[in-house]
Design a protein around this motif. Structure first.
Motif, PDB file in Angstrom:
ATOM      1  N   UNK A  91       0.824  -1.210   0.000  1.00 44.19           N
ATOM      2  CA  UNK A  91       0.000   0.000   0.000  1.00 44.19           C
ATOM      3  C   UNK A  91       0.853   1.252   0.000  1.00 44.19           C
ATOM      4  N   UNK A  92       1.937   1.267   0.780  1.00 45.20           N
ATOM      5  CA  UNK A  92       2.805   2.448   0.747  1.00 45.20           C
ATOM      6  C   UNK A  92       3.424   2.628  -0.638  1.00 45.20           C
ATOM      7  N   UNK A  93       3.782   1.522  -1.294  1.00 48.64           N
ATOM      8  CA  UNK A  93       4.331   1.625  -2.650  1.00 48.64           C
ATOM      9  C   UNK A  93       3.278   2.165  -3.610  1.00 48.64           C
ATOM     10  N   UNK A 149       1.805  -6.149 -10.057  1.00 47.04           N
ATOM     11  CA  UNK A 149       3.242  -6.161  -9.765  1.00 47.04           C
ATOM     12  C   UNK A 149       3.517  -5.650  -8.358  1.00 47.04           C
ATOM     13  N   UNK A 150       2.805  -4.615  -7.945  1.00 50.78           N
ATOM     14  CA  UNK A 150       2.988  -4.069  -6.606  1.00 50.78           C
ATOM     15  C   UNK A 150       2.628  -5.107  -5.555  1.00 50.78           C
ATOM     16  N   UNK A 151       1.658  -5.955  -5.866  1.00 55.46           N
ATOM     17  CA  UNK A 151       1.252  -7.012  -4.935  1.00 55.46           C
ATOM     18  C   UNK A 151       2.246  -8.166  -4.913  1.00 55.46           C
ATOM     19  N   UNK A 152       2.822  -8.483  -6.060  1.00 50.73           N
ATOM     20  CA  UNK A 152       3.618  -9.710  -6.205  1.00 50.73           C
ATOM     21  C   UNK A 152       5.090  -9.536  -5.860  1.00 50.73           C
ATOM     22  N   UNK A 153       5.718  -8.497  -6.373  1.00 56.35           N
ATOM     23  CA  UNK A 153       7.179  -8.352  -6.239  1.00 56.35           C
ATOM     24  C   UNK A 153       7.659  -8.301  -4.791  1.00 56.35           C
ATOM     25  N   UNK A 200       9.681   5.154  -6.386  1.00 61.32           N
ATOM     26  CA  UNK A 200       8.499   5.041  -5.530  1.00 61.32           C
ATOM     27  C   UNK A 200       8.544   3.764  -4.697  1.00 61.32           C
ATOM     28  N   UNK A 201       9.053   2.701  -5.285  1.00 64.90           N
ATOM     29  CA  UNK A 201       9.198   1.445  -4.556  1.00 64.90           C
ATOM     30  C   UNK A 201      10.195   1.612  -3.417  1.00 64.90           C
TER      31      UNK A 201
END
Length: 232
Positions: free
Chosen positions: A34-36, A182-186, A221-222
């Motif tokens: 969520x922060x990402x 991708x944000x969920x998986x990586x 951002x990540x």
């Protein structure tokens, strides 16, 4: 100024900026999703550290927002129709933020559904199986002498990695363009490195996954989202 007093959690973790999205999280793979996303979308937010200790996640204050007692959760002071909205479950929050901004979920119905199916793949497969691997490989379950549970989750992690490896063949991201899938998986792939399970799961046999995680971690951002809220 938006009044968030209807949310009891704000008495335990007060909002300094009640006009910003309030994030309640800890930097686990689920929490940093969520922060990402908030960083990628450029949304104004305020992060509150909610540890995984029972005195935090099982407190009446936190349970008032998420009765399941798990991070992350948010309050958006400017939710649907301008009313404050409380929301929990990382997948639901990612979908909400993507729909709120019209970004990170593809263009058109077909692309949106493609992103959703890979998000559900993470929620139903990657998260639970990698999480169990972490428990039996590096967590409290590592001391159990019977190897059957550990071997089961190592094998399932290998299988799921092979699914991602095949999916990434010839493309940078799970759905072509960068998305909430991708944000969920990586972050879960990163977790395998953090617990030093790479040799056990055959990490080096998955060059597409390795390059994928490198691309993900190179995003500014990540990098910001991974340390928000700070662990210490």
């Amino acid at each position: 100024m938006t009044d968030l007093s209807a949310f009891p959690i704000t008495r335990r973790w007060p909002a300094t900026d009640p006009e910003a999205i309030q994030l309640y999280a800890f930097p686990t793979p689920n929490g940093v999703k969520i922060s990402i996303a908030l960083e990628e979308l450029g949304l104004r937010y305020e992060a509150h550290k909610v540890t995984l200790k029972p005195e935090d996640v099982k407190s009446p204050a936190f349970l008032s927002l998420n009765p399941n007692g798990k991070i992350p959760a948010i309050i958006d002071p400017n939710g649907p129709n301008g009313a404050p909205l409380g929301l929990f479950e990382s997948g639901a929050i990612l979908i909400y933020l993507a729909e709120k901004t019209g970004r990170l979920m593809g263009n058109g119905t077909a692309e949106r559904l493609e992103v959703l199916q890979w998000l559900m793949f993470q929620m139903a497969g990657i998260g639970p199986m990698f999480g169990q691997l972490g428990f039996f490989y590096r967590g409290e379950g590592a001391s159990i002498q019977d190897r059957r549970a550990k071997d089961r989750y190592i094998a399932e992690t290998r299988r799921l990695l092979s699914v991602i490896e095949t999916r990434l063949d010839g493309q940078d991201w799970l759905c072509g363009s960068y998305s909430i899938a991708d944000i969920a998986t990586a972050p879960w792939l990163r977790m395998l490195c953090l617990i030093d399970a790479r040799e056990a799961v055959g990490w080096w046999d998955h060059p597409n996954c390795i390059a994928y995680l490198d691309r993900f971690l190179a995003r500014p951002a990540v990098q910001r989202g991974l340390v928000t809220p700070p662990r210490d």
